[in-house]
Design a protein around this motif. Structure first.
Motif, PDB file in Angstrom:
ATOM      1  N   CYS A 192     -10.007  -3.613  -2.530  1.00 46.39           N
ATOM      2  CA  CYS A 192      -9.290  -2.460  -3.080  1.00 46.39           C
ATOM      3  C   CYS A 192      -9.737  -1.166  -2.401  1.00 46.39           C
ATOM      4  O   CYS A 192     -10.896  -1.024  -1.995  1.00 46.39           O
ATOM      5  CB  CYS A 192      -9.531  -2.360  -4.582  1.00 46.39           C
ATOM      6  SG  CYS A 192      -8.671  -3.614  -5.546  1.00 46.39           S
ATOM      7  N   SER A 217       2.376   1.636  -6.601  1.00 47.54           N
ATOM      8  CA  SER A 217       3.119   0.861  -5.602  1.00 47.54           C
ATOM      9  C   SER A 217       2.330  -0.325  -5.059  1.00 47.54           C
ATOM     10  O   SER A 217       2.899  -1.191  -4.397  1.00 47.54           O
ATOM     11  CB  SER A 217       3.521   1.761  -4.428  1.00 47.54           C
ATOM     12  OG  SER A 217       2.389   2.088  -3.620  1.00 47.54           O
ATOM     13  N   SER A 218       1.041  -0.381  -5.327  1.00 42.89           N
ATOM     14  CA  SER A 218       0.218  -1.433  -4.726  1.00 42.89           C
ATOM     15  C   SER A 218      -0.958  -1.795  -5.623  1.00 42.89           C
ATOM     16  O   SER A 218      -1.683  -0.904  -6.089  1.00 42.89           O
ATOM     17  CB  SER A 218      -0.313  -0.976  -3.360  1.00 42.89           C
ATOM     18  OG  SER A 218      -1.244  -1.901  -2.848  1.00 42.89           O
ATOM     19  N   LYS A 220      -3.686  -2.973  -4.666  1.00 44.59           N
ATOM     20  CA  LYS A 220      -4.960  -2.788  -3.972  1.00 44.59           C
ATOM     21  C   LYS A 220      -5.476  -1.354  -4.043  1.00 44.59           C
ATOM     22  O   LYS A 220      -6.547  -1.046  -3.521  1.00 44.59           O
ATOM     23  CB  LYS A 220      -4.850  -3.212  -2.510  1.00 44.59           C
ATOM     24  CG  LYS A 220      -4.094  -2.249  -1.605  1.00 44.59           C
ATOM     25  CD  LYS A 220      -4.171  -2.680  -0.150  1.00 44.59           C
ATOM     26  CE  LYS A 220      -3.516  -1.664   0.785  1.00 44.59           C
ATOM     27  NZ  LYS A 220      -3.608  -2.070   2.204  1.00 44.59           N
ATOM     28  N   ILE A 323       3.195   5.519   0.972  1.00 39.25           N
ATOM     29  CA  ILE A 323       3.228   4.102   0.576  1.00 39.25           C
ATOM     30  C   ILE A 323       3.139   3.206   1.801  1.00 39.25           C
ATOM     31  O   ILE A 323       2.388   2.220   1.821  1.00 39.25           O
ATOM     32  CB  ILE A 323       4.509   3.808  -0.238  1.00 39.25           C
ATOM     33  CG1 ILE A 323       4.444   4.543  -1.590  1.00 39.25           C
ATOM     34  CG2 ILE A 323       4.685   2.306  -0.434  1.00 39.25           C
ATOM     35  CD1 ILE A 323       5.730   4.466  -2.397  1.00 39.25           C
ATOM     36  N   GLN A 327       0.188   0.463   2.945  1.00 42.67           N
ATOM     37  CA  GLN A 327       0.559  -0.928   3.185  1.00 42.67           C
ATOM     38  C   GLN A 327      -0.088  -1.438   4.472  1.00 42.67           C
ATOM     39  O   GLN A 327      -0.408  -2.623   4.602  1.00 42.67           O
ATOM     40  CB  GLN A 327       2.085  -1.069   3.261  1.00 42.67           C
ATOM     41  CG  GLN A 327       2.787  -0.926   1.922  1.00 42.67           C
ATOM     42  CD  GLN A 327       4.299  -0.919   2.045  1.00 42.67           C
ATOM     43  OE1 GLN A 327       4.856  -0.709   3.142  1.00 42.67           O
ATOM     44  NE2 GLN A 327       4.982  -1.144   0.933  1.00 42.67           N
TER      45      GLN A 327
END
Length: 362
Positions: A192, A217-218, A220, A323, A327
């Motif tokens: 993370c 959005s994630s 992690k 975002i 990613q």
């Protein structure tokens, strides 16, 4: 060199308007240059220091320049409201320094009064603006080089008929004590990425929605928001549509921030670059660099050049760009950027900032 700050220096002050003068004082004092002089404190304290310096000038002492740190209030307004006249000795000193052709540098902090949205209404606003204009008359008469957080904020300075006044971008520097801070890779239980934001949360000047959209959005990503408690109480109900499973809210300041910086990976500041904040240089950016935290900010602001040219983080155009960035990034990418900051942060130390400043003496 003469260091001049028309207020008291305090180790307990945590706001940027008080931290910067103290850090500059500590750096210059730490040089232990026998030709440096320091004037600060309340009007009565400065009065005696001014008299001593004027006596030295008359006896042949010739400083190269005077460096003035302003506060977030017009010169001498605080003392005039108290009925003090000791501040007149400051003007006497400035006249003497000009007589001996001493160069004036002044860091001009408070440009809020020139931006829409920061107006103070009523008679207090009229009085404050009047003193700002008087202060600007002083600058136009005495100051040779005006120092600003960023170059672009100079567009909002009042008109000046004296062409000799030059504008120098002069963002804050790193304290010398932070340069020796070692870089150690964080021990991790997972992959993370921990994000940290420290600052205001009240709209319209601050907006946490972009940061919340990003962390939602994630899986992690984890976000810690450090803000004033009363501000969070005021705005927390406006974010009910977002999940806070990966978000922590804390209220810390001063030395208590050290553990936050040490325990996170990235400093996140997705603020809209418009109005005053398009031209500002948040002090937290320098603090983040001192702890080897790369920055992620929006493009379009004056701090973009600082981040991109020094490779002190990443610049994105919008929330979609943020975002996409996370990613692609992993903990190894961030660790490598942290290592880069550790190896190159010396280039933005106060030592380097004053070397740059003193080139304007030639």
């Amino acid at each position: 060199m003469i260091y001049y700050f028309p207020r008291s220096l305090s180790e307990d002050q945590n706001i940027a308007s008080a931290k910067r003068p103290l850090e500059v004082f500590n750096f210059l004092k730490g040089r232990k240059n026998e030709h440096d002089r320091f004037i600060h404190g309340n009007a009565r304290e400065r009065y005696q220091a001014n008299l001593n310096l004027i006596r030295e000038l008359r006896n042949g002492f010739r400083p190269d320049y005077i460096y003035i740190e302003s506060f977030n209030m017009p010169f001498f307004l605080h003392e005039i409201r108290k009925g003090s006249l000791f501040w007149l000795s400051d003007m006497w000193l400035f006249v003497m320094l000009k007589r001996y052709n001493v160069t004036f540098f002044m860091f001009y902090r408070d440009l809020y009064w020139r931006f829409p949205g920061f107006e103070i209404r009523g008679w207090k606003g009229v009085l404050k603006n009047t003193f700002h204009k008087i202060e600007w008359s002083f600058i136009a008469k005495y100051v040779d080089h005006i120092l600003l957080p960023t170059q672009s904020i100079g567009e909002y300075l009042p008109p000046n008929k004296k062409k000799r006044l030059s504008l120098i971008p002069f963002h804050p520097g790193l304290q010398e004590s932070t340069l020796s801070k070692p870089f150690t890779k964080k021990e991790r239980a997972d992959d993370c990425i921990s994000l940290l934001y420290v600052g205001g949360v009240l709209p319209p000047f601050y907006n946490l929605e972009f940061a919340l959209q990003l962390v939602n959005s994630s899986p992690k990503l984890k976000l810690t928001v450090c803000c004033r408690e009363y501000e969070w109480v005021e705005v927390k109900d406006t974010f009910q549509e977002y999940s806070f499973d990966q978000v922590t809210i804390v209220h810390k300041s001063g030395p208590d921030l050290e553990d936050l910086y040490d325990s996170h990976d990235v400093f996140l500041d997705l603020r809209l670059t418009e109005g005053y904040y398009k031209h500002a240089f948040p002090y937290k950016y320098i603090e983040s660099i001192s702890y080897h935290l790369p920055l992620v900010i929006y493009s379009g602001g004056s701090a973009e050049q600082f981040v991109s040219e020094n490779k002190f983080g990443w610049v994105v155009d919008d929330i979609s760009g943020a975002i996409e960035l996370f990613q692609e990034l992993d903990v190894q990418d961030i660790s490598e950027r942290q290592q880069w900051i550790y190896e190159n942060k010396k280039h933005v130390s106060w030592t380097e900032r004053f070397k740059y400043l003193e080139t304007f003496m030639k």
